[in-house]
Structures are given as structure tokens and as C-alpha cells.
Design a protein around this motif. Structure first.
Motif, mmCIF file in Angstrom:
data_model
loop_
_atom_site.group_PDB
_atom_site.id
_atom_site.type_symbol
_atom_site.label_atom_id
_atom_site.label_comp_id
_atom_site.label_asym_id
_atom_site.label_seq_id
_atom_site.Cartn_x
_atom_site.Cartn_y
_atom_site.Cartn_z
ATOM 1 N N UNK A 1 0.785 -1.224 0.000
ATOM 2 C CA UNK A 1 0.000 0.000 0.000
ATOM 3 C C UNK A 1 0.823 1.284 0.000
ATOM 4 N N UNK A 2 2.147 1.152 0.135
ATOM 5 C CA UNK A 2 2.979 2.347 0.286
ATOM 6 C C UNK A 2 3.399 2.907 -1.065
ATOM 7 N N UNK A 3 3.042 4.158 -1.297
ATOM 8 C CA UNK A 3 3.321 4.770 -2.603
ATOM 9 C C UNK A 3 4.648 5.529 -2.601
ATOM 10 N N UNK A 4 4.852 6.350 -1.595
ATOM 11 C CA UNK A 4 6.062 7.169 -1.540
ATOM 12 C C UNK A 4 7.183 6.426 -0.820
ATOM 13 N N UNK A 5 8.421 6.827 -1.087
ATOM 14 C CA UNK A 5 9.558 6.231 -0.372
ATOM 15 C C UNK A 5 9.406 6.343 1.145
ATOM 16 N N UNK A 6 8.954 7.502 1.601
ATOM 17 C CA UNK A 6 8.798 7.678 3.046
ATOM 18 C C UNK A 6 7.770 6.706 3.614
ATOM 19 N N UNK A 7 6.705 6.496 2.872
ATOM 20 C CA UNK A 7 5.686 5.542 3.321
ATOM 21 C C UNK A 7 6.248 4.127 3.322
ATOM 22 N N UNK A 8 7.130 3.859 2.360
ATOM 23 C CA UNK A 8 7.724 2.519 2.298
ATOM 24 C C UNK A 8 8.614 2.278 3.523
ATOM 25 N N UNK A 9 9.389 3.292 3.882
ATOM 26 C CA UNK A 9 10.200 3.194 5.103
ATOM 27 C C UNK A 9 9.321 2.900 6.314
ATOM 28 N N UNK A 10 8.268 3.685 6.403
ATOM 29 C CA UNK A 10 7.366 3.530 7.532
ATOM 30 C C UNK A 10 6.795 2.117 7.590
ATOM 31 N N UNK A 11 6.477 1.589 6.428
ATOM 32 C CA UNK A 11 5.919 0.233 6.368
ATOM 33 C C UNK A 11 6.919 -0.788 6.900
ATOM 34 N N UNK A 12 8.183 -0.612 6.528
ATOM 35 C CA UNK A 12 9.197 -1.564 6.997
ATOM 36 C C UNK A 12 9.326 -1.516 8.513
ATOM 37 N N UNK A 13 9.433 -0.306 9.037
ATOM 38 C CA UNK A 13 9.594 -0.168 10.486
ATOM 39 C C UNK A 13 8.392 -0.758 11.210
ATOM 40 N N UNK A 14 7.215 -0.420 10.716
ATOM 41 C CA UNK A 14 6.029 -0.888 11.428
ATOM 42 C C UNK A 14 5.854 -2.395 11.323
ATOM 43 N N UNK A 15 6.293 -2.962 10.215
ATOM 44 C CA UNK A 15 6.254 -4.420 10.129
ATOM 45 C C UNK A 15 7.217 -5.029 11.138
ATOM 46 N N UNK A 16 8.417 -4.467 11.220
ATOM 47 C CA UNK A 16 9.415 -5.012 12.135
ATOM 48 C C UNK A 16 8.918 -5.025 13.571
ATOM 49 N N UNK A 17 8.134 -4.009 13.913
ATOM 50 C CA UNK A 17 7.643 -3.946 15.278
ATOM 51 C C UNK A 17 6.154 -4.246 15.372
ATOM 52 N N UNK A 18 5.645 -4.897 14.345
ATOM 53 C CA UNK A 18 4.237 -5.264 14.376
ATOM 54 C C UNK A 18 3.963 -6.288 15.453
ATOM 55 N N UNK A 19 2.718 -6.368 15.882
ATOM 56 C CA UNK A 19 2.357 -7.294 16.962
ATOM 57 C C UNK A 19 2.754 -8.733 16.652
ATOM 58 N N UNK A 20 2.600 -9.144 15.396
ATOM 59 C CA UNK A 20 2.939 -10.519 15.035
ATOM 60 C C UNK A 20 4.400 -10.811 15.360
ATOM 61 N N UNK A 21 5.251 -9.837 15.082
ATOM 62 C CA UNK A 21 6.671 -10.020 15.275
ATOM 63 C C UNK A 21 7.082 -9.856 16.724
ATOM 64 N N UNK A 22 6.284 -9.133 17.472
ATOM 65 C CA UNK A 22 6.693 -8.794 18.824
ATOM 66 C C UNK A 22 6.047 -9.668 19.880
ATOM 67 N N UNK A 23 5.278 -10.628 19.428
ATOM 68 C CA UNK A 23 4.837 -11.694 20.307
ATOM 69 C C UNK A 23 6.075 -12.295 20.995
ATOM 70 N N UNK A 24 6.070 -12.349 22.330
ATOM 71 C CA UNK A 24 7.258 -12.801 23.065
ATOM 72 C C UNK A 24 7.790 -14.139 22.557
ATOM 73 N N UNK A 25 6.874 -14.996 22.184
ATOM 74 C CA UNK A 25 7.269 -16.296 21.667
ATOM 75 C C UNK A 25 8.118 -16.153 20.401
ATOM 76 N N UNK A 26 7.661 -15.292 19.520
ATOM 77 C CA UNK A 26 8.366 -15.100 18.255
ATOM 78 C C UNK A 26 9.701 -14.400 18.486
#
Lengths: 190, 190
Positions: free
Chosen positions: A78-103
DNA sequence: TTTTGTTGATTGACGAGTCAATTAAAACCC
DNA sequence: GGGTTTTAATTGACTCGTCAATCAACAAAA
């Protein structure tokens, strides 16, 4: 009482159980028996489907990586601009799925396993390379030193991960995201 | 052929061997036998001096932490200004003693060990707390958000560490130091 | 002769992986 | 449809190896 077509469910259950067990006992004293018990089957069946403990651990890692990859692709779509793409990467890295203690615990152990096991290392390098490539691509129009900045962002994300894994009173996710965003902002503005 | 006064030398040799062995085989498949062989003695003697494998691992961890602490204290001693104190911390973290591949690998494994073992976790927390306290103390006169900045610096250092441990073509030390320094500069200027 | 250093041999536990045997579904055949 | 055979699922029991920890015994220094 054998039902038919169990293989996918069994594999799924074993992969999940392996990740859970890594988080619970640490990779050092994981046993096939414990994994199998958690997945609700006999150790022999686990061997039947995966052949070896090594394969179970690798399957668990592949699962973690592919989950992350799917998440990342979805966010980037969904990210159109470079800045939005950066934001997407960061938010994925710290998304709930990734930050589940188990994971998070599984990732930590993954890092260590990659230190010795060539196949694990290979998997990790693929992930690293993709993350770096995505970052550099998004940064190129925004920064005079995309490579350096990407390196820093990646390291910062990894470091915040570790702290999440090790502290009893972990940082709030938003704090981590904010730290990375500050880093990016300052890096771009410069 | 027993000579007298061997205990300190034996302990020293075992601690060194434990660290080397962690780096060589990974903590997962370390054995007392291998450690003892590397240290040039029988497994029984290793047990005689340390009581258990667990104690050997903890002793190795304590060694790493106390080496780091000594190094850090030495570097801080000469630093008069807050900025110099910051610099001392960063340079200690990436000093040659710390960046020896063997030591980096040991650190990585200690992180994982700390995830389960309470005593290891306790040791690691002491180190984290000290590092954070030193950073915050040095940052207080320089920044409007010493805690946040300290958190980021610590995480960035840890993340760069991991990459050092895992890449076959590691970053040059100077690159890592430069990344951290950039981060600090931008954090202060803000 | 007491203390310190040292090891070979042994024990006891546990864990990965194998195997033969059992169950039930499915497929095939008349 | 009834009977037979194949195939997938499943496990208990077992093998083989390994490893941490113990112990008894020996060597030399004090």
C-alpha cells in the motif's frame, strides 16, 4: 484412530510447538519429546514427519521468516512514496505478530543457531539482504548515504529486538518505533 | 605429576577454554569433556574445580562482564567532560578486546542463556543497568531526553554487535563507531 | 601423614532416531 | 454392496550413543 489427511495439520502443530518450546525452554535443552508432547502426539510421529530434530528447528525458522516476509510484503503493497515505504518496513518489524514474546525468543535463538549452522545462516542472510535491499531502495531518493543509514536502521531494529526479548519490563512497542523513527528523521534531515 | 598451587591456573584455563568453546561450537552442543580437553586436563578435574557445567558457563560470563567493566572504568577515568565520557563508553563497547570474534560470539550466547537462566539474567541486568546509568549520567547535561537517547544508543550498540557476530564479511569497527557517533551527534543537536 | 592435584573407570540418566505392529480409512475388484 | 488389499496414521518398545557427575585410587608436595 487414524484419520486421513493429517499430515498438514501435524506439521503445522509441530512447527507451532517447536517455536513455543524454544521460547519456553530455550534452544539449549529442547527435546523432540517435549515438542511432540506439546503438539499432542508421540515423539515417533514427529520423527515420522520431519525426519530429525534439526529439520524441525529449520522448519520453525522458515515459518518465522515467511510470516515476516508476508507481513512485510502486505505492508509495502500500500505504500506509494519512499517515506511511506520506510514507515511500512519499520512498522512491520515492530508489528504485533513479530513482537509476540514467543516469536521474539525464537528470533533470538535463530540468531545463535545461524552462528554455527550453515543452512540457518543462509536463511538469515536471505532475510538480512531483503531487509537491507528494501531499506536502501526506499532511502535512495531521500538520503545522501542510503547504505549507511540502512545499516544503522537494521542494527537499531535488531538491538531493540534483543532488549525486548531479555527484559522482564520490556519497552513499549511504541517507544521502539518512536526511537527508530527519530533515527530516520534525523538521518534524513541531515 | 601434581604441582602445587595449580588451582588459579586451572580455573583460568577453564574459563578461557569455555569462552573459546562457546565461540567454536555454540552453547547448544558444548560439553565439559571438550572444554576440559581444550584446557589440557581431564573432565573430572574441571568438575573438581567448578562443581558443574552450569558454574563453568556462569564463570565465563562473569569473566566477560568483568573484563568489560574494567575496560570501561579505565576509559572513563580519563574523561573529564560529559562528551568525553560518552566517547569513552562507545569506544569501550567497540574496543578490540570486546570485538574479538570469540568474545562477540560468547556475548551472543550469553544473551540467549540469560533468557532462561535467572542467575545469568541477573548478571546481564547488572551490566545493562550500569551501561544505561553511565550513558544517562553523561547525557543528562547534553540532551533533553537522556533516557530515550541512552536506550537508543544501547540498542544500536547491541544490534551492531549482533551483525558483527553473524556476518561473514563483518562491518569494520570504525564503521560501527561512526554509526553510533552519528546517532549521538544527531541526538544531541536536536 | 595430611593436604592438594589428578585421572581412569563407572554410573545413571536421558535423548535422538528406528522398528515392528496396530488401527482405520480408502481404493480396488467382483 | 461385500470382500480384499493397499495405504496413511500412529505408537510402544527398543537401541545406541552421549554426557554430566561421582568415586576410588594414586602421586607428589608440605
Amino acid at each position: 484412530m487414524p484419520r486421513i489427511g493429517m499430515e498438514p495439520q501435524r506439521r503445522e502443530a509441530l512447527v507451532r510447538a517447536t517455536i513455543a518450546e524454544i521460547a519456553a525452554s530455550g534452544a539449549r535443552d529442547i527435546t523432540v519429546a517435549r515438542i511432540a508432547k506439546r503438539a499432542g502426539m508421540s515423539p515417533a510421529l514427529a520423527h515420522h514427519y520431519f525426519g530429525s530434530k534439526e529439520q524441525m528447528l529449520l522448519a520453525a525458522m522458515r515459518r518465522i521468516l515467511s510470516d515476516f516476509g508476508r507481513e512485510a510484503r502486505r505492508a509495502m503493497a500500500g505504500a506509494e512514496t519512499p517515506r511511506a515505504r520506510l514507515q511500512a518496513i519499520v512498522e512491520t518489524s515492530f508489528g504485533p505478530a513479530n513482537f509476540d514474546p514467543e516469536v521474539v525468543a525464537a528470533w533470538l535463538n535463530f540468531y545463535v543457531q545461524a552462528h554455527r549452522d550453515p543452512e540457518a545462516r543462509r536463511l538469515l542472510h536471505i532475510y538480512h539482504a531483503r531487509l537491507r535491499s528494501n531499506l536502501v531502495h526506499a532511502l535512495r531518493p531521500l538520503s545522501t548515504d542510503p547504505e549507511g543509514l540502512a545499516e544503522g536502521i537494521g542494527a537499531l531494529i535488531d538491538g531493540l529486538y534483543m532488549r525486548q526479548a531479555l527484559r522482564r519490563r520490556a519497552l513499549a512497542t511504541e517507544t521502539s518505533v518512536a526511537l527508530v523513527n527519530d533515527y530516520i528523521e534525523r538521518g534524513l534531515r541531515q
